[in-house]
Design an enzyme around this catalytic site. Structure first.
Site, PDB file in Angstrom:
ATOM      1  N   ILE A   1       0.823  -1.201   0.000  1.00 34.55           N
ATOM      2  CA  ILE A   1       0.000   0.000   0.000  1.00 34.55           C
ATOM      3  C   ILE A   1       0.868   1.267   0.000  1.00 34.55           C
ATOM      4  O   ILE A   1       0.481   2.297  -0.559  1.00 34.55           O
ATOM      5  CB  ILE A   1      -0.991  -0.057   1.183  1.00 34.55           C
ATOM      6  CG1 ILE A   1      -2.182   0.857   0.912  1.00 34.55           C
ATOM      7  CG2 ILE A   1      -0.340   0.235   2.494  1.00 34.55           C
ATOM      8  CD1 ILE A   1      -3.382   0.517   1.753  1.00 34.55           C
ATOM      9  N   CYS A   2       2.074   1.174   0.577  1.00 33.08           N
ATOM     10  CA  CYS A   2       2.920   2.381   0.592  1.00 33.08           C
ATOM     11  C   CYS A   2       3.507   2.664  -0.801  1.00 33.08           C
ATOM     12  O   CYS A   2       3.720   3.823  -1.158  1.00 33.08           O
ATOM     13  CB  CYS A   2       4.012   2.265   1.644  1.00 33.08           C
ATOM     14  SG  CYS A   2       4.609   0.617   1.902  1.00 33.08           S
ATOM     15  N   THR A   3       3.723   1.600  -1.592  1.00 35.08           N
ATOM     16  CA  THR A   3       4.158   1.809  -2.976  1.00 35.08           C
ATOM     17  C   THR A   3       3.068   2.524  -3.759  1.00 35.08           C
ATOM     18  O   THR A   3       3.312   3.480  -4.496  1.00 35.08           O
ATOM     19  CB  THR A   3       4.459   0.456  -3.658  1.00 35.08           C
ATOM     20  OG1 THR A   3       5.385  -0.254  -2.867  1.00 35.08           O
ATOM     21  CG2 THR A   3       4.988   0.650  -5.059  1.00 35.08           C
TER      22      THR A   3
END
Ligand SMILES: [Zn+2]
Lengths: 429, 178
Positions: A210-212
């Site tokens: 999700i951070c990508t």
């Protein structure tokens, strides 16, 4: 006419010429129980009743194969209607059929094309049907694209098995494809490994961190997931995203395209957006054909005993050339569907839940410590967490008969059990 | 038909009839009743009859988030454990791995989820985020940048946010244990 082993008046000349080569004489691989000749032909053509689940890419192939190998009483369930994008591979459908139920159109097509075959369609969900419906079939073939539907079907067929009634054991042949990969397997509920046993073998749909997605998008898929995973809930709150609604897909596409432009990423299209959010893996007609053929071959072998059937898992990998592999997937003791133990218990209708728990703990043959109990619809007593223990504690004093009907089922879990124990309760007084 | 039943008779295992309780439901019951949580984590079920929707409160007893009570919502669907539980932070908090919408960057909630993992693993993973925030996987970029660039300022911001302070125009929820 019901016992014409060589078919009915509607069969064209020579229809069974090739199939009968296999059914007229035993071969080196035939089962000892195989009785070559008229008996097996009568069974296949006049008695065997087979259910096909799914009338999509696999289902169309399966229906055609079954009809042509001589199954004559075929039922098919599918809850979908025909979309224009299906027409390239779901060859029982034509442009004029778009919007019609797949099951109905497929059934009509087969009946028109292969005279003498009866295909009974059901346009709806597998969950609409009860045990009695599934009990009428000899065999079930699944050509589904949903894990959830397969899990339901598998659990239903395992539940159906009644030791008192041999006919209640329905072999399930499960086919699945993903692009150039596919698998076919034979599941004999309660005997072989079931679908749930192998749940952790499934390919996970690709999920990106999700951070990508939030910070360092590099692929068009990252932009689409940003729109669907982060932006949709932010903008629309609790409103559920409907991946079949063109307005919803359109909104996601617009947001994803803007994101892609900001990060100079190319390749966000309307159809990729739909593909990513619906988790669509391109369906390949040839993979479907191979897997459907493998499934129908197993159905034919099981129905006729004319050759040894698959034990129990066949994998096809067509991504680099063609590779296939067959192995026996093992049944798991800790499978929540087919593992664990089952116990028939006859108790007094005066017995309390607390006494039932004591009885269970004292049983020598099953080592249970701190059991938690529930019925299919409610919790009876949970040992933890503390809040749930407290909420269910008043049930300890209640009579079992107040909470569980005669013949009712109770699921018991405990750390000491591999998975669960199921009790079938009957009352002596 | 192949006489499957006669084969069955040769098997040692007795025939079983399982209840109609779904595999997901049994698995959740098993996961929840076997939770092994430290005193810093507590579950709460708004409706004790519904095991699929609940909250988890984490009250770290060490590290920079000590003194706060952080609340997460869990929503489990009927395809569990094929699908991971959906977990969101129920408060607006200042944390490099949690965004202002409550999304959480924890690998086992998404790309690394496997059916062999359970609710206990997810909860332990969440608690770890408060002991060791990770600036390399940012969801709150401001916070992550501050953490790697200016640790003292970051620690101050954490304290301020936990009191319900405002940092760079963002109003954070007060999470202090009362
Ligand atoms: Zn199983």
């Amino acid at each position: 006419m019901a016992s014409q082993p060589n078919g009915t008046s509607t069969d064209w000349p020579g229809r069974y010429y090739h199939i009968d080569q296999v059914l007229n004489t035993p071969g080196p691989r035939t089962d000892p129980a195989f009785l070559a000749g008229d008996g097996v032909k009568t069974f296949l053509r006049n008695q065997a009743k087979i259910l096909v689940i799914g009338a999509g890419g696999l289902g169309c192939e399966i229906l055609a194969n079954l009809a042509l190998t001589g199954f004559k009483d075929i039922h098919v369930i599918d809850m979908d209607t025909i979309d224009i994008s299906n027409l390239n591979r779901q060859f029982l459908f034509r442009q004029k059929d778009v919007g019609q139920p797949k099951a109905t159109v497929a059934a009509e097509f087969i009946m028109k094309r292969v005279p003498g075959v009866k295909v009974t369609p059901y346009f709806g969900k597998i969950q609409d049907k009860d045990d009695d419906y599934y009990l009428q079939f000899n065999l079930i073939i699944c050509g589904l694209d949903s894990v959830e539907a397969r899990r339901w079907m598998n659990a239903t067929l395992v539940n159906l098995v009644d030791p008192e009634n041999p006919e209640s054991l329905k072999p399930m042949i499960d086919g699945g494809t993903e692009g150039f990969k596919g698998q076919a397997r034979v599941i004999l509920p309660t005997i072989t490994s079931c679908y749930e046993c192998s749940l952790d073998m499934l390919n996970k749909p690709t999920a990106f961190p999700i951070c990508t997605i939030a910070n360092t998008p590099r692929l068009p898929e990252h932009c689409i997931e940003w729109a669907s995973v982060l932006e949709w809930p932010r903008v629309h709150g609790d409103k559920k995203m409907d991946t079949d609604d063109p307005d919803h897909i359109g909104w996601l596409y617009k947001i994803a395209a803007a994101r892609a432009a900001e990060f100079k990423i190319e390749g966000v299209t309307w159809s990729l957006t739909q593909g990513v959010v619906k988790n669509i893996i391109p369906a390949i007609a040839s993979t479907n054909a191979i897997i459907a053929a493998a499934c129908c071959n197993e159905a034919f072998k099981i129905a006729t005993s004319s050759a040894a059937y698959l034990n129990n898992y066949f994998m096809l990998i067509g991504t680099d050339g063609i590779y296939s592999y067959t192995f026996e997937h093992e049944k798991r003791d800790d499978c929540p569907v087919c593992g664990g133990e089952a116990l028939e218990m006859t108790i007094s209708s005066e017995m309390t839940i607390e006494q039932l728990i004591e009885t269970l703990v004292e049983k020598q043959d099953i080592q249970i410590k701190k059991p938690s109990l529930s019925t299919p619809t409610k919790q009876i007593y949970l040992q933890a967490p503390p809040q749930l223990e407290k909420a269910t504690r008043p049930n300890l004093e209640k009579k079992v008969s107040e909470l569980v009907p005669p013949g009712g089922e109770v699921t018991v879990t405990a750390t000491t059990l591999p998975f669960s124990l199921s009790l079938r309760i009957s009352y002596s007084t | 038909m192949i006489k499957i039943w006669s084969m069955k008779k040769n098997e040692e295992a007795a025939a079983k009839r399982k209840p109609k309780t779904s595999a997901a439901q049994i698995r959740v019951q098993k996961d929840l009743t076997e939770l092994d949580l430290p005193s810093t984590m507590q579950t709460n079920f708004p409706d004790p009859a519904d095991l699929l929707n609940f909250t988890l409160t984490i009250t770290p007893d060490e590290g920079m988030y000590k003194g706060g009570a952080f609340k997460f919502s869990f929503a489990i669907n009927t395809n569990y454990p094929h699908d991971p539980p959906k977990v969101k932070c129920a408060q607006t908090i200042y944390h490099p791995n949690v965004d202002l919408e409550g999304n959480v960057c924890l690998n086992i909630l998404r790309e690394d989820w496997k059916p062999v993992l359970n609710l206990n693993s997810v909860m332990v993973g969440l608690q770890y985020l408060f002991l060791e925030p990770n600036a390399d996987d940012p969801l709150n970029k401001e916070a992550a940048l501050e953490m790697s660039k200016n640790r003292d300022q970051f620690l101050q911001n954490v304290k301020m946010s936990m009191r319900g302070g405002n940092i760079k125009g963002v109003q954070y929820d007060s999470v202090l244990v009362r």
